[in-house]
Design an enzyme around this catalytic site. Structure first.
Site, PDB file in Angstrom:
ATOM      1  N   ILE A  16       3.306 -13.820 -46.585  1.00 36.17           N
ATOM      2  CA  ILE A  16       2.687 -13.037 -45.497  1.00 36.17           C
ATOM      3  C   ILE A  16       1.765 -11.949 -46.035  1.00 36.17           C
ATOM      4  O   ILE A  16       0.824 -11.538 -45.350  1.00 36.17           O
ATOM      5  CB  ILE A  16       3.795 -12.456 -44.574  1.00 36.17           C
ATOM      6  CG1 ILE A  16       3.228 -12.143 -43.181  1.00 36.17           C
ATOM      7  CG2 ILE A  16       4.474 -11.241 -45.194  1.00 36.17           C
ATOM      8  CD1 ILE A  16       4.294 -11.905 -42.125  1.00 36.17           C
ATOM      9  N   ASN A  29      14.128  -2.009 -42.862  1.00 35.93           N
ATOM     10  CA  ASN A  29      15.449  -1.451 -42.531  1.00 35.93           C
ATOM     11  C   ASN A  29      15.217  -0.105 -41.852  1.00 35.93           C
ATOM     12  O   ASN A  29      14.087   0.378 -41.749  1.00 35.93           O
ATOM     13  CB  ASN A  29      16.338  -1.330 -43.773  1.00 35.93           C
ATOM     14  CG  ASN A  29      15.708  -0.455 -44.832  1.00 35.93           C
ATOM     15  OD1 ASN A  29      15.433   0.721 -44.589  1.00 35.93           O
ATOM     16  ND2 ASN A  29      15.461  -1.010 -46.008  1.00 35.93           N
ATOM     17  N   GLY A  37      13.284  -8.399 -50.390  1.00 35.05           N
ATOM     18  CA  GLY A  37      12.730  -9.452 -49.538  1.00 35.05           C
ATOM     19  C   GLY A  37      11.272  -9.223 -49.173  1.00 35.05           C
ATOM     20  O   GLY A  37      10.465  -8.750 -49.986  1.00 35.05           O
ATOM     21  N   VAL A  38      10.947  -9.533 -47.932  1.00 37.66           N
ATOM     22  CA  VAL A  38       9.549  -9.423 -47.484  1.00 37.66           C
ATOM     23  C   VAL A  38       9.119  -7.948 -47.461  1.00 37.66           C
ATOM     24  O   VAL A  38       7.947  -7.629 -47.712  1.00 37.66           O
ATOM     25  CB  VAL A  38       9.366 -10.134 -46.125  1.00 37.66           C
ATOM     26  CG1 VAL A  38      10.032  -9.420 -44.979  1.00 37.66           C
ATOM     27  CG2 VAL A  38       7.897 -10.365 -45.838  1.00 37.66           C
ATOM     28  N   ASP A  39      10.043  -7.050 -47.193  1.00 42.66           N
ATOM     29  CA  ASP A  39       9.771  -5.603 -47.192  1.00 42.66           C
ATOM     30  C   ASP A  39       9.259  -5.160 -48.569  1.00 42.66           C
ATOM     31  O   ASP A  39       8.217  -4.484 -48.695  1.00 42.66           O
ATOM     32  CB  ASP A  39      11.083  -4.880 -46.822  1.00 42.66           C
ATOM     33  CG  ASP A  39      10.905  -3.424 -46.442  1.00 42.66           C
ATOM     34  OD1 ASP A  39       9.754  -2.967 -46.356  1.00 42.66           O
ATOM     35  OD2 ASP A  39      11.937  -2.753 -46.213  1.00 42.66           O
ATOM     36  N   SER A 122      15.237 -10.811 -39.954  1.00 39.91           N
ATOM     37  CA  SER A 122      16.715 -10.810 -40.002  1.00 39.91           C
ATOM     38  C   SER A 122      17.359 -12.060 -40.589  1.00 39.91           C
ATOM     39  O   SER A 122      18.577 -12.109 -40.722  1.00 39.91           O
ATOM     40  CB  SER A 122      17.339 -10.563 -38.612  1.00 39.91           C
ATOM     41  OG  SER A 122      17.336  -9.180 -38.315  1.00 39.91           O
ATOM     42  N   THR A 123      16.552 -13.090 -40.934  1.00 46.43           N
ATOM     43  CA  THR A 123      17.184 -14.345 -41.371  1.00 46.43           C
ATOM     44  C   THR A 123      17.415 -14.420 -42.871  1.00 46.43           C
ATOM     45  O   THR A 123      17.929 -15.420 -43.365  1.00 46.43           O
ATOM     46  CB  THR A 123      16.347 -15.571 -40.944  1.00 46.43           C
ATOM     47  OG1 THR A 123      15.108 -15.554 -41.672  1.00 46.43           O
ATOM     48  CG2 THR A 123      16.081 -15.556 -39.448  1.00 46.43           C
ATOM     49  N   GLY A 124      17.040 -13.354 -43.600  1.00 48.93           N
ATOM     50  CA  GLY A 124      17.281 -13.321 -45.042  1.00 48.93           C
ATOM     51  C   GLY A 124      18.515 -12.488 -45.329  1.00 48.93           C
ATOM     52  O   GLY A 124      19.638 -12.870 -44.989  1.00 48.93           O
TER      53      GLY A 124
END
Ligand code: AR6
Length: 185
Positions: A16, A29, A37-39, A122-124
Site C-alpha cells: 500500500i 493503534n 505491520g502496515v503501520d 485488524s486482520t494481522g
C-alpha cells in the site's frame, strides 16, 4: 487486479505504501505513533515528519480515524484508523471494524478525495478473521459509494494472494461478477 460496482471498487495484491492515490488508510493503534505491520511500513516510507504530525493528534479510540498528510509517500494523505483487537467476536468487534471503514470514508468525502486505498484492517496482529473482516469492509464500501458521489475509486490492497482471493470471492458474492473487460492479473 479486478474491478466491481462500475469500476468504483478495485481489489489488488501489493504494498500500500507504493500506491499513488489521494489517501491510504493505515491500520494504526490507539497511540497513532506507529508500530509493526502496515503501520510500520507506512511510517518508514513516509519518513519522520509523519510521526511528528501524528504526535499532535493525541491518539484515537478503536473505530475512530484521523487524517494527516502523506509526507514522502506517493499518496497525498494518510487516514489513521484504529481497528478492534479480536476477542472472539462478541465484544463489538464487527461494529468497531465497520466504524473504522465508515469514519475513514467519511473523512475521504469531507476532504473531497476521490481515490483511497485500504489494507485489511485488524486482520494481522489484531487477529480479526479475514472472511468476516472482508465482508464488513466491502459492505461499508458499497454504502459509502452510494452516499458520496465524490468517491471515485476504493482500492482494497491485499498483502497476500490468499487475502486477495478472499476479497475477490466476497466481492463476487456481494456485487456479482467482476466488471467486464477486466481480468485478474
Ligand atoms: N501493504 C498492504 N498491506 C500490508 C502491508 C503493506 N505494506 N504490510 C502488512 N500488510 P497489521 P492490524 C497487511 O498487523 O491487524 C501494528 O503494530 C497485513 O498482511 O498491519 O490492524 C499497529 O501499530 C494484514 O493483512 O494490522 C497495531 O498495533 C493487514 O495489513 C497493530 O499492528 C493488517 O495487519 C494493528 O494490527
Amino acid at each position: 487486479m479486478a474491478l466491481y460496482l462500475g469500476e468504483r471498487i478495485e481489489t489488488l495484491r501489493g504494498d500500500i505504501t507504493r500506491l499513488s492515490v489521494d489517501a491510504i488508510v493505515n491500520a494504526a493503534n490507539a497511540t497513532l505513533l506507529g508500530g509493526g505491520g502496515v503501520d510500520g511500513a507506512i511510517h518508514r516510507a513516509a519518513g519522520p515528519a509523519l510521526l511528528e504530525e501524528c504526535r499532535a493528534l493525541g491518539g484515537a479510540r478503536p473505530g475512530e480515524a484521523k487524517i494527516t498528510r502523506g509526507h514522502r509517500l506517493p499518496a497525498r494523505h494518510v487516514i489513521h484508523a484504529v481497528g478492534p483487537v479480536w476477542h472472539g467476536g462478541r465484544q463489538g468487534e464487527d461494529q468497531i471494524l465497520a466504524s473504522c471503514y465508515r469514519e475513514s470514508l467519511r473523512l475521504t468525502a469531507e476532504w473531497k478525495l476521490g481515490t483511497v486505498a485500504f489494507p485489511a484492517i485488524s486482520t494481522g496482529a489484531y487477529g480479526f478473521p479475514i472472511e468476516r473482516a472482508t465482508r464488513i469492509a466491502l459492505e461499508e464500501a458499497r454504502g459509502a459509494l452510494a452516499l458520496h458521489r465524490s468517491l471515485e475509486r476504493l482500492v482494497f490492497c491485499c498483502f497476500s494472494g490468499e487475502d486477495l482471493a478472499v476479497y475477490d470471492a466476497t466481492a463476487q458474492d456481494l456485487f456479482g461478477e467482476r466488471d467486464q473487460g477486466k481480468s485478474p492479473s
